[in-house]
Write a protein that holds these residues in place. Structure first.
Motif, mmCIF file in Angstrom:
data_model
loop_
_atom_site.group_PDB
_atom_site.id
_atom_site.type_symbol
_atom_site.label_atom_id
_atom_site.label_comp_id
_atom_site.label_asym_id
_atom_site.label_seq_id
_atom_site.Cartn_x
_atom_site.Cartn_y
_atom_site.Cartn_z
ATOM 1 N N VAL A 1 0.838 -1.209 0.000
ATOM 2 C CA VAL A 1 0.000 0.000 0.000
ATOM 3 C C VAL A 1 0.866 1.250 0.000
ATOM 4 O O VAL A 1 0.677 2.172 -0.809
ATOM 5 N N TRP A 2 1.865 1.294 0.871
ATOM 6 C CA TRP A 2 2.629 2.528 1.032
ATOM 7 C C TRP A 2 3.760 2.677 0.036
ATOM 8 O O TRP A 2 4.120 3.816 -0.324
ATOM 9 N N ILE A 3 4.295 1.582 -0.457
ATOM 10 C CA ILE A 3 5.251 1.692 -1.563
ATOM 11 C C ILE A 3 4.535 2.226 -2.802
ATOM 12 O O ILE A 3 5.011 3.142 -3.484
ATOM 13 N N LEU A 4 3.367 1.672 -3.088
ATOM 14 C CA LEU A 4 2.597 2.133 -4.253
ATOM 15 C C LEU A 4 2.066 3.545 -4.046
ATOM 16 O O LEU A 4 1.974 4.321 -5.003
ATOM 17 N N ASN A 5 1.695 3.886 -2.801
ATOM 18 C CA ASN A 5 1.255 5.250 -2.507
ATOM 19 C C ASN A 5 2.361 6.242 -2.842
ATOM 20 O O ASN A 5 2.125 7.271 -3.482
ATOM 21 N N GLY A 6 3.590 5.944 -2.395
ATOM 22 C CA GLY A 6 4.704 6.832 -2.701
ATOM 23 C C GLY A 6 4.962 6.930 -4.191
ATOM 24 O O GLY A 6 5.110 8.022 -4.743
ATOM 25 N N TRP B 1 12.419 10.275 -5.545
ATOM 26 C CA TRP B 1 12.783 9.571 -4.321
ATOM 27 C C TRP B 1 12.096 10.110 -3.069
ATOM 28 O O TRP B 1 11.680 9.322 -2.210
ATOM 29 N N PRO B 2 11.957 11.430 -2.884
ATOM 30 C CA PRO B 2 11.239 11.894 -1.691
ATOM 31 C C PRO B 2 9.817 11.333 -1.582
ATOM 32 O O PRO B 2 9.346 11.047 -0.477
ATOM 33 N N TYR B 3 9.125 11.138 -2.714
ATOM 34 C CA TYR B 3 7.784 10.555 -2.666
ATOM 35 C C TYR B 3 7.834 9.096 -2.230
ATOM 36 O O TYR B 3 6.996 8.631 -1.438
ATOM 37 N N ILE B 4 8.801 8.351 -2.771
ATOM 38 C CA ILE B 4 8.923 6.934 -2.420
ATOM 39 C C ILE B 4 9.265 6.794 -0.939
ATOM 40 O O ILE B 4 8.672 5.965 -0.220
ATOM 41 N N ILE B 5 10.200 7.612 -0.460
ATOM 42 C CA ILE B 5 10.591 7.551 0.947
ATOM 43 C C ILE B 5 9.449 8.046 1.836
ATOM 44 O O ILE B 5 9.280 7.591 2.968
ATOM 45 N N TYR B 6 8.640 8.974 1.313
ATOM 46 C CA TYR B 6 7.437 9.429 2.016
ATOM 47 C C TYR B 6 6.508 8.243 2.273
ATOM 48 O O TYR B 6 5.938 8.092 3.362
ATOM 49 N N GLY B 7 6.335 7.377 1.271
ATOM 50 C CA GLY B 7 5.522 6.186 1.454
ATOM 51 C C GLY B 7 6.125 5.254 2.493
ATOM 52 O O GLY B 7 5.410 4.713 3.352
ATOM 53 N N ILE B 8 7.452 5.060 2.448
ATOM 54 C CA ILE B 8 8.124 4.204 3.431
ATOM 55 C C ILE B 8 7.996 4.796 4.834
ATOM 56 O O ILE B 8 7.817 4.075 5.820
ATOM 57 N N TYR B 9 8.094 6.122 4.922
ATOM 58 C CA TYR B 9 7.957 6.831 6.195
ATOM 59 C C TYR B 9 6.620 6.484 6.863
ATOM 60 O O TYR B 9 6.574 6.105 8.043
ATOM 61 N N TYR B 10 5.533 6.571 6.096
ATOM 62 C CA TYR B 10 4.225 6.278 6.684
ATOM 63 C C TYR B 10 4.032 4.779 6.917
ATOM 64 O O TYR B 10 3.315 4.381 7.854
ATOM 65 N N PHE B 11 4.659 3.946 6.112
ATOM 66 C CA PHE B 11 4.603 2.501 6.375
ATOM 67 C C PHE B 11 5.202 2.198 7.747
ATOM 68 O O PHE B 11 4.611 1.468 8.553
ATOM 69 N N THR C 1 0.687 13.426 16.605
ATOM 70 C CA THR C 1 0.243 13.272 15.217
ATOM 71 C C THR C 1 0.634 14.488 14.388
ATOM 72 O O THR C 1 1.040 14.348 13.229
ATOM 73 N N TRP C 2 0.523 15.692 14.956
ATOM 74 C CA TRP C 2 0.953 16.892 14.232
ATOM 75 C C TRP C 2 2.425 16.807 13.846
ATOM 76 O O TRP C 2 2.805 17.166 12.728
ATOM 77 N N LEU C 3 3.274 16.342 14.764
ATOM 78 C CA LEU C 3 4.709 16.227 14.471
ATOM 79 C C LEU C 3 4.943 15.220 13.347
ATOM 80 O O LEU C 3 5.762 15.465 12.445
ATOM 81 N N ILE C 4 4.234 14.094 13.394
ATOM 82 C CA ILE C 4 4.348 13.102 12.319
ATOM 83 C C ILE C 4 3.946 13.716 10.987
ATOM 84 O O ILE C 4 4.617 13.533 9.960
ATOM 85 N N ILE C 5 2.859 14.478 11.002
ATOM 86 C CA ILE C 5 2.334 15.074 9.771
ATOM 87 C C ILE C 5 3.298 16.101 9.195
ATOM 88 O O ILE C 5 3.632 16.060 8.003
ATOM 89 N N ILE C 6 3.751 17.044 10.025
ATOM 90 C CA ILE C 6 4.531 18.159 9.469
ATOM 91 C C ILE C 6 5.890 17.698 8.950
ATOM 92 O O ILE C 6 6.371 18.205 7.925
ATOM 93 N N PHE C 7 6.509 16.713 9.602
ATOM 94 C CA PHE C 7 7.780 16.232 9.075
ATOM 95 C C PHE C 7 7.567 15.370 7.832
ATOM 96 O O PHE C 7 8.395 15.363 6.922
ATOM 97 N N GLY C 8 6.440 14.683 7.778
ATOM 98 C CA GLY C 8 6.101 13.946 6.566
ATOM 99 C C GLY C 8 5.884 14.877 5.386
ATOM 100 O O GLY C 8 6.364 14.627 4.278
ATOM 101 N N GLU C 9 5.181 15.990 5.614
ATOM 102 C CA GLU C 9 4.930 16.933 4.519
ATOM 103 C C GLU C 9 6.204 17.677 4.120
ATOM 104 O O GLU C 9 6.360 18.061 2.961
ATOM 105 N N MET C 10 7.117 17.887 5.069
ATOM 106 C CA MET C 10 8.396 18.506 4.717
ATOM 107 C C MET C 10 9.198 17.579 3.797
ATOM 108 O O MET C 10 9.821 18.026 2.828
ATOM 109 N N LEU C 11 9.159 16.284 4.076
ATOM 110 C CA LEU C 11 9.781 15.304 3.191
ATOM 111 C C LEU C 11 9.099 15.303 1.837
ATOM 112 O O LEU C 11 9.755 15.268 0.787
#
Length: 520
Positions: free
Chosen positions: A345-350, A357-367, A404-414
């Motif tokens: 799910v998250w590899i394909l999401n990225g 690469w930032p999108y792919i790692i973004y998917g791994i981050y949430y996985f 959750t806010w911290l998870i979100i904002i660092f994810g969006e920065m990536l």
């Protein structure tokens, strides 16, 4: 003809006029013609790929339905053979659509990365593949086409015999560039009905469009200047400024994307067409998993229905569940099952977001984050019981919200970073304690904004988040506007209109924020 431009609204008005002048029976044809003109305005000759995908989805649906129907009445080996044939038939259009998507959008990225891994020259292959271009909205309409075919295969829907209706479902102009990703069941009852444009549908649509323009022009487009400045490659930021960058990036992206979706849903409402919601107050989430049930809802729902559930309910996973519970225990079985189902799910999401690469790692981050939530849930619950903290108490809710806010904002920065190296550099700067990492030393003007711009953006954010708060309490809060006395209702309308005209970021010195999801 982006959704936040004058050209789009002129196009919307002209399409609405043509729609009203068309006999009800053929109004869906008018919408299709408008949608093809809209797609052509961006894609030009590449629209041929769009039409090819639509033709494959239409023909594939009819073929799959016919193959599935052959199973009826068969038993034993005959039924197995019929099912295997239906599965093979289903795979033909699915693989064809995926080959078009991968070939046009990902071939350059995959090939160059493979060449780099093999230490081979990429010059020749890059020159050839870099010239490939994908039509606008290919990632969105491909997912819709795949869901349409799979729903027919699983007997959830019947195949549509009318090619034009399938094309309109896939390429309806409000949803083409940024979604939401609709399923056939979401729109089949309103998209082809030719419902009349009434004062109610027009006013409902205009209110939603006004909200979207407020988010975009007053907040997103204004903060876009600041975000672009903060991500300049040669810029060196303090740790505190990295936190500001992460927060502003998240707010700017939310206002841009949710504002555009408001315009999209409002545009469809004018024609009496209901589209699925794509946001539901995401910053009220108590976990990363809940955040993704509130943010880009249609994408998350698609992956849940067509990747997560099929993987987690497959024969292999059922065998593992039975074996795991017997030999490994319920906890470990649950964690491993979650890992296997979440990973694709998250590899394909990225990857869906783009060949970067930032999108792919973004998917791994949430996985990783979501798997940790599953794995640590029993630990957290046990700790809360020992500390005497109520699961729904204010203390725990506050802690979970901030986490959750911290998870979100660092994810969006990536997500926003141009390269993964840039993101890592920003994270290193964040950890630059003590010393210069603890102070803000940059003025508003240095960020490309005047002090007044910051005040307008902050006030705009307060108003939008207050609206989100009210909608969290009452999901139908926006619809109650029509119930207000006429003077208050029109006073509110004029307040929004004049605030956009007076405080909207446009004209010299402002560059409207790109429709970031339009590139997907």
């Amino acid at each position: 003809m982006a959704y936040n431009t004058n050209v789009y609204f002129l196009f919307l008005i002209l399409t609405a006029l043509a729609y009203m002048l068309t006999p009800r029976k053929y109004r869906y044809v008018t919408l299709l013609l408008g949608s093809l003109i809209f797609a052509w305005s961006f894609s030009k000759v590449l629209i041929s790929w769009t039409l090819l995908a639509g033709g494959i989805a239409w023909a594939g649906g009819l073929w799959i339905e016919k193959a599935v129907a052959l199973e009826t009445g068969k038993k034993g080996d005959d039924r197995k053979k019929a099912r295997a044939r239906a599965r093979a038939v289903m795979l033909v259009p699915l693989i064809s659509l995926l080959l078009i998507l991968v070939g046009l959008k990902y071939s350059y990225f995959f090939t160059t990365e493979l060449m780099k891994a093999l230490s081979m020259s990429t010059a020749t292959i890059s020159a050839r593949l870099k010239g490939l271009a994908a039509p606008i909205g290919i990632s969105f309409y491909t997912l819709q086409a795949l869901s349409y075919l799979l729903d027919i295969y699983w007997k959830r829907e019947k195949a549509e015999k009318n090619l034009l209706k399938v094309l309109l479902f896939l390429f309806f102009f409000p949803t083409l560039m940024e979604g939401p990703i609709a399923r056939w069941s979401d729109v089949k009852d309103s998209l082809f009905e030719g419902n009349p444009i009434t004062l109610d549908t027009a006013s409902d649509g205009a209110v939603r469009i006004g909200l979207g323009l407020f988010k975009r022009m007053i907040i997103s487009d204004r903060l876009n200047v600041m975000v672009n400045r903060l991500y300049e490659p040669k810029l060196h930021l303090d740790g505190a400024m990295i936190l500001l960058t992460a927060a502003v990036t998240t707010v700017q992206l939310y206002m841009e994307f949710s504002g555009t979706i408001d315009i999209v849903i409002g545009s469809a409402k004018i024609f009496g067409i209901g589209l699925p919601e794509n946001f539901r107050q995401p910053f009220f989430a108590q976990s990363a998993a809940e955040f993704w049930r509130r943010w880009h809802i249609s994408l998350g729902t698609w992956f849940k229905n067509y990747i997560f559930y099929p993987v987690s309910t497959s024969k292999v996973m059922k065998k593992w569940g039975k074996f795991g519970r017997k030999h490994c225990g319920k906890y470990l079985t649950n964690v491993v099952t979650s890992a296997i189902a979440l990973f694709p799910v998250w590899i394909l999401n990225g990857l869906w977001h783009g060949p970067k690469w930032p999108y792919i790692i973004y998917g791994i981050y949430y996985f990783i984050i979501l798997l940790l939530e599953v794995a640590l849930k029993p630990v957290g619950e046990g700790m809360n019981r020992r500390l005497g903290l109520a699961e729904d108490g204010k203390v725990l809710r506050g802690i979970r919200t901030v986490r959750t806010w911290l998870i979100i904002i660092f994810g969006e920065m990536l997500f926003r970073a141009d390269t993964f190296r840039q993101f890592l550099g920003m994270m290193r700067a964040l950890l630059n304690f003590p010393g210069r990492g603890l102070h803000f030393s940059i003025s508003a003007s240095w960020l490309g904004l005047e002090f007044g711009d910051l005040i307008v953006a902050v006030v705009g954010c307060i108003l939008i988040f207050y609206l989100d708060y009210r909608m969290e309490k009452d999901p139908l809060y926006l619809t109650h506007i029509k119930e207000l006395p006429r003077s208050r209702r029109w006073g509110l309308y004029y307040a929004v209109i004049f605030s956009i005209v007076i405080f909207g970021a446009y004209g010299p010195g402002y560059t409207p924020a790109d429709l970031i999801y339009a590139g997907f």
